[in-house]
Design a protein around this motif. Sequence first.
Motif, PDB file in Angstrom:
ATOM      1  N   MET A   1       0.838  -1.194   0.000  1.00  0.00           N
ATOM      2  CA  MET A   1       0.000   0.000   0.000  1.00  0.00           C
ATOM      3  C   MET A   1       0.876   1.249   0.000  1.00  0.00           C
ATOM      4  SD  MET A   1      -3.400   0.773   0.484  1.00  0.00           S
ATOM      5  CE  MET A   1      -4.134  -0.462   1.568  1.00  0.00           C
ATOM      6  N   LYS A   2       0.487   2.212  -0.812  1.00  0.00           N
ATOM      7  CA  LYS A   2       1.230   3.468  -0.834  1.00  0.00           C
ATOM      8  C   LYS A   2       0.449   4.547  -0.065  1.00  0.00           C
ATOM      9  CE  LYS A   2       4.773   2.416  -3.500  1.00  0.00           C
ATOM     10  NZ  LYS A   2       4.652   0.933  -3.413  1.00  0.00           N
ATOM     11  N   TYR A   3       1.181   5.531   0.393  1.00  0.00           N
ATOM     12  CA  TYR A   3       0.578   6.601   1.186  1.00  0.00           C
ATOM     13  C   TYR A   3       0.837   7.960   0.530  1.00  0.00           C
ATOM     14  CZ  TYR A   3      -0.285   3.093   4.696  1.00  0.00           C
ATOM     15  OH  TYR A   3      -0.755   1.972   5.334  1.00  0.00           O
ATOM     16  N   PHE A   4      -0.215   8.775   0.465  1.00  0.00           N
ATOM     17  CA  PHE A   4      -0.045  10.123  -0.087  1.00  0.00           C
ATOM     18  C   PHE A   4      -0.253  11.152   1.021  1.00  0.00           C
ATOM     19  CE2 PHE A   4      -4.448  11.647  -0.218  1.00  0.00           C
ATOM     20  CZ  PHE A   4      -5.180  10.463  -0.157  1.00  0.00           C
ATOM     21  N   SER A   5       0.195  12.371   0.746  1.00  0.00           N
ATOM     22  CA  SER A   5       0.083  13.435   1.744  1.00  0.00           C
ATOM     23  C   SER A   5      -1.211  14.217   1.557  1.00  0.00           C
ATOM     24  CB  SER A   5       1.275  14.379   1.610  1.00  0.00           C
ATOM     25  OG  SER A   5       0.988  15.598   2.263  1.00  0.00           O
ATOM     26  N   THR A   6      -1.833  14.602   2.673  1.00  0.00           N
ATOM     27  CA  THR A   6      -3.066  15.404   2.588  1.00  0.00           C
ATOM     28  C   THR A   6      -2.815  16.771   1.959  1.00  0.00           C
ATOM     29  OG1 THR A   6      -2.684  16.101   4.869  1.00  0.00           O
ATOM     30  CG2 THR A   6      -4.274  14.327   4.539  1.00  0.00           C
ATOM     31  N   ASN A   7      -1.552  17.200   1.868  1.00  0.00           N
ATOM     32  CA  ASN A   7      -1.264  18.464   1.184  1.00  0.00           C
ATOM     33  C   ASN A   7      -0.964  18.268  -0.306  1.00  0.00           C
ATOM     34  OD1 ASN A   7      -1.689  20.026   3.408  1.00  0.00           O
ATOM     35  ND2 ASN A   7       0.459  20.194   3.989  1.00  0.00           N
ATOM     36  N   HIS A   8      -0.899  16.994  -0.737  1.00  0.00           N
ATOM     37  CA  HIS A   8      -0.721  16.646  -2.156  1.00  0.00           C
ATOM     38  C   HIS A   8       0.528  17.231  -2.813  1.00  0.00           C
ATOM     39  CE1 HIS A   8      -4.716  14.776  -2.257  1.00  0.00           C
ATOM     40  NE2 HIS A   8      -5.087  15.766  -1.484  1.00  0.00           N
ATOM     41  N   LYS A   9       1.537  17.589  -2.027  1.00  0.00           N
ATOM     42  CA  LYS A   9       2.734  18.164  -2.640  1.00  0.00           C
ATOM     43  C   LYS A   9       3.987  17.363  -2.318  1.00  0.00           C
ATOM     44  CE  LYS A   9       1.118  22.948  -2.931  1.00  0.00           C
ATOM     45  NZ  LYS A   9       0.036  23.045  -1.913  1.00  0.00           N
ATOM     46  N   ALA A  10       3.825  16.212  -1.677  1.00  0.00           N
ATOM     47  CA  ALA A  10       4.985  15.391  -1.316  1.00  0.00           C
ATOM     48  C   ALA A  10       4.951  14.097  -2.126  1.00  0.00           C
ATOM     49  CB  ALA A  10       4.950  15.073   0.173  1.00  0.00           C
ATOM     50  N   PRO A  11       6.105  13.456  -2.326  1.00  0.00           N
ATOM     51  CA  PRO A  11       6.112  12.185  -3.056  1.00  0.00           C
ATOM     52  C   PRO A  11       5.278  11.121  -2.326  1.00  0.00           C
ATOM     53  CG  PRO A  11       8.367  12.924  -2.514  1.00  0.00           C
ATOM     54  CD  PRO A  11       7.438  13.855  -1.841  1.00  0.00           C
ATOM     55  N   ILE A  12       4.730  10.187  -3.104  1.00  0.00           N
ATOM     56  CA  ILE A  12       4.031   9.033  -2.542  1.00  0.00           C
ATOM     57  C   ILE A  12       5.037   8.241  -1.696  1.00  0.00           C
ATOM     58  CG2 ILE A  12       2.902   6.858  -3.230  1.00  0.00           C
ATOM     59  CD1 ILE A  12       1.258   9.317  -3.905  1.00  0.00           C
ATOM     60  N   THR A  14       6.121   4.758   0.931  1.00  0.00           N
ATOM     61  CA  THR A  14       5.830   3.389   1.378  1.00  0.00           C
ATOM     62  C   THR A  14       5.343   3.457   2.823  1.00  0.00           C
ATOM     63  OG1 THR A  14       8.051   3.158   2.259  1.00  0.00           O
ATOM     64  CG2 THR A  14       7.694   2.426  -0.030  1.00  0.00           C
ATOM     65  N   LEU A  15       4.801   2.336   3.330  1.00  0.00           N
ATOM     66  CA  LEU A  15       4.379   2.297   4.729  1.00  0.00           C
ATOM     67  C   LEU A  15       5.571   2.570   5.643  1.00  0.00           C
ATOM     68  CD1 LEU A  15       2.337   1.755   7.020  1.00  0.00           C
ATOM     69  CD2 LEU A  15       2.883  -0.673   6.811  1.00  0.00           C
ATOM     70  N   LYS A  16       6.723   1.944   5.303  1.00  0.00           N
ATOM     71  CA  LYS A  16       7.899   2.143   6.143  1.00  0.00           C
ATOM     72  C   LYS A  16       8.238   3.627   6.269  1.00  0.00           C
ATOM     73  CE  LYS A  16      12.787   1.541   6.749  1.00  0.00           C
ATOM     74  NZ  LYS A  16      14.075   0.985   6.374  1.00  0.00           N
ATOM     75  N   LYS A  17       8.252   4.294   5.123  1.00  0.00           N
ATOM     76  CA  LYS A  17       8.595   5.720   5.159  1.00  0.00           C
ATOM     77  C   LYS A  17       7.557   6.514   5.957  1.00  0.00           C
ATOM     78  CE  LYS A  17       9.402   9.787   2.348  1.00  0.00           C
ATOM     79  NZ  LYS A  17       9.480  10.392   1.010  1.00  0.00           N
ATOM     80  N   ALA A  18       6.285   6.198   5.749  1.00  0.00           N
ATOM     81  CA  ALA A  18       5.229   6.928   6.463  1.00  0.00           C
ATOM     82  C   ALA A  18       5.370   6.754   7.976  1.00  0.00           C
ATOM     83  CB  ALA A  18       3.855   6.455   5.989  1.00  0.00           C
ATOM     84  N   VAL A  19       5.763   5.549   8.397  1.00  0.00           N
ATOM     85  CA  VAL A  19       5.884   5.287   9.832  1.00  0.00           C
ATOM     86  C   VAL A  19       7.159   5.903  10.399  1.00  0.00           C
ATOM     87  CG1 VAL A  19       6.096   3.480  11.581  1.00  0.00           C
ATOM     88  CG2 VAL A  19       4.509   3.186   9.687  1.00  0.00           C
ATOM     89  N   VAL A  20       8.265   5.778   9.649  1.00  0.00           N
ATOM     90  CA  VAL A  20       9.548   6.280  10.149  1.00  0.00           C
ATOM     91  C   VAL A  20       9.588   7.806  10.140  1.00  0.00           C
ATOM     92  CG1 VAL A  20      12.035   6.368   9.710  1.00  0.00           C
ATOM     93  CG2 VAL A  20      10.830   4.186   9.561  1.00  0.00           C
ATOM     94  N   LYS A  21       8.951   8.422   9.120  1.00  0.00           N
ATOM     95  CA  LYS A  21       8.988   9.887   9.043  1.00  0.00           C
ATOM     96  C   LYS A  21       7.853  10.576   9.809  1.00  0.00           C
ATOM     97  CE  LYS A  21       9.795  12.402   5.612  1.00  0.00           C
ATOM     98  NZ  LYS A  21      10.777  13.317   6.153  1.00  0.00           N
ATOM     99  N   GLY A  22       6.712   9.924   9.894  1.00  0.00           N
ATOM    100  CA  GLY A  22       5.569  10.505  10.604  1.00  0.00           C
ATOM    101  C   GLY A  22       4.801  11.488   9.748  1.00  0.00           C
TER     102      GLY A  22
END
Length: 436
Positions: A1-12, A14-22
């Motif tokens: 699953m990929k994750y996008f930002s609610t501001n729509h201006k950041a790269p898509i 991975t789950l790992k990145k979403a969890v590690v970066k917050g």
Amino acid sequence: MKYFSTNHKAPIATLKKAVVKGLAEDRGLYMPEEIKKLPKEFFDNIENYSFQEIACVVADAFFGEDVNAEDLKKIVCVTLSFETPLAQVEDNIFSLELFHGPTLAFKDVGARFMARLLQYFIRKEKGDSLVNVLVATSGDTGSAVANGFLGVDGIHVYVLYPKGKVSKIQECQFTTLGKNITAVEVDGVFDDCQTLVKNAFMDSELNSAMKLTSANSINVARFLPQAFYYFNAYSQLKRLGKADEMVMCVPSGNFGNICAALFGHAMGLPIKRFIAANNANDVFFNYLKTGQYEPKPSVQTIANAMDVGDPSNFARIIELYGNSHKRISSLISGATYSDSQIAESMKSCREQTGYILDPHGACGYRALKENLKIGEVGVFCETAHPAKFKDTVEGIIGSEVAIPERLAAFMRGEKQSVPMTKDFADFKKFLLGCCK
Ligand SMILES: *Cc1c(COP(=O)(O)O)cnc(C)c1O
């Protein structure tokens, strides 16, 4: 699953990145690209599933593509070592007691889940450096996060809290632990702690020296697991034959918990409608009324874990419903209560039903009392054990609230904390010193 930002201006991501970066690079919140509908057979039989079994199905829909099935199951089982029973308070009103976790707060589940998921991703890629979790707290978040991450290797947690502004019981829950948990006692108010954390995330020198992430409900691994609660509540109500017109009422601050419930609804969970119950901090209530979102500084109340003037998960709710005020306001209604209304509900509930509410749950109870329609059955989240707000609760109901042994045990520990000014330069120097 990929994750996008609610501001729509950041790269898509991975789950790992979403969890590690917050938080995403554009400071938006991560959202999964897809919300999977669960099969009809699951809901038809859900009353026969245990809490852990339900959570495994839900966790698989969120995280199954990115986490090995066996490991995910283990993470769920470690996270959910307690029950969240439904207590009947009145004929058609039930309390979903989310306070049976280790620190007696509903945030335990999200904190424990996030700790294990983060550890899973760190372990998978050997050689990853230490991850540092920063969390600002007015009480409940800090204790849940500190206990959830305690002893998890590869991760160090810094809990920032305002000196003299956190109840004794809560302070003990994160200052007595030691090991990989450092309590930082800031000479300021909660907003100063929050500002220090935000500045740390934005400081490039700090971010190149150490890996930093947040364990507030902006993190997908912190808020999504809270969806487990709502499937389990539905299952329990269905077992009682009362789930046909279920209304779910969630006392809300940063709106992470209700957002998880709404994700559940989007997956097919048959909840008829939702109520977001607020204390005097009424930005969401006003949004429902007017369609305008106007954040403002928070005001202090006796339900202090909900003292939020600009709820971070509002962005996710907007995204979930395509920014349609009409869709949002037809599914969710609001309520806002002053301290005296909260107190009055705590007192009358105790007198009429014998049930002891904490100030947060009291907002939920009152919203159901005022809004339930004939035929509907309401469930409100009792988000904290009343003993965590012992002085307030006892002062209102006029009788004693016993402290559960689990809570008392923390109070016997020895307090250790690092004194800190509210000046970012001092905090930065301290963090850089820690990672040498
Ligand atoms: C965190 C908290 C809330 C608010 O939850 P959100 O997810 O921020 O809306 C309500 N009650 C208690 C006791 C809490 O600790």
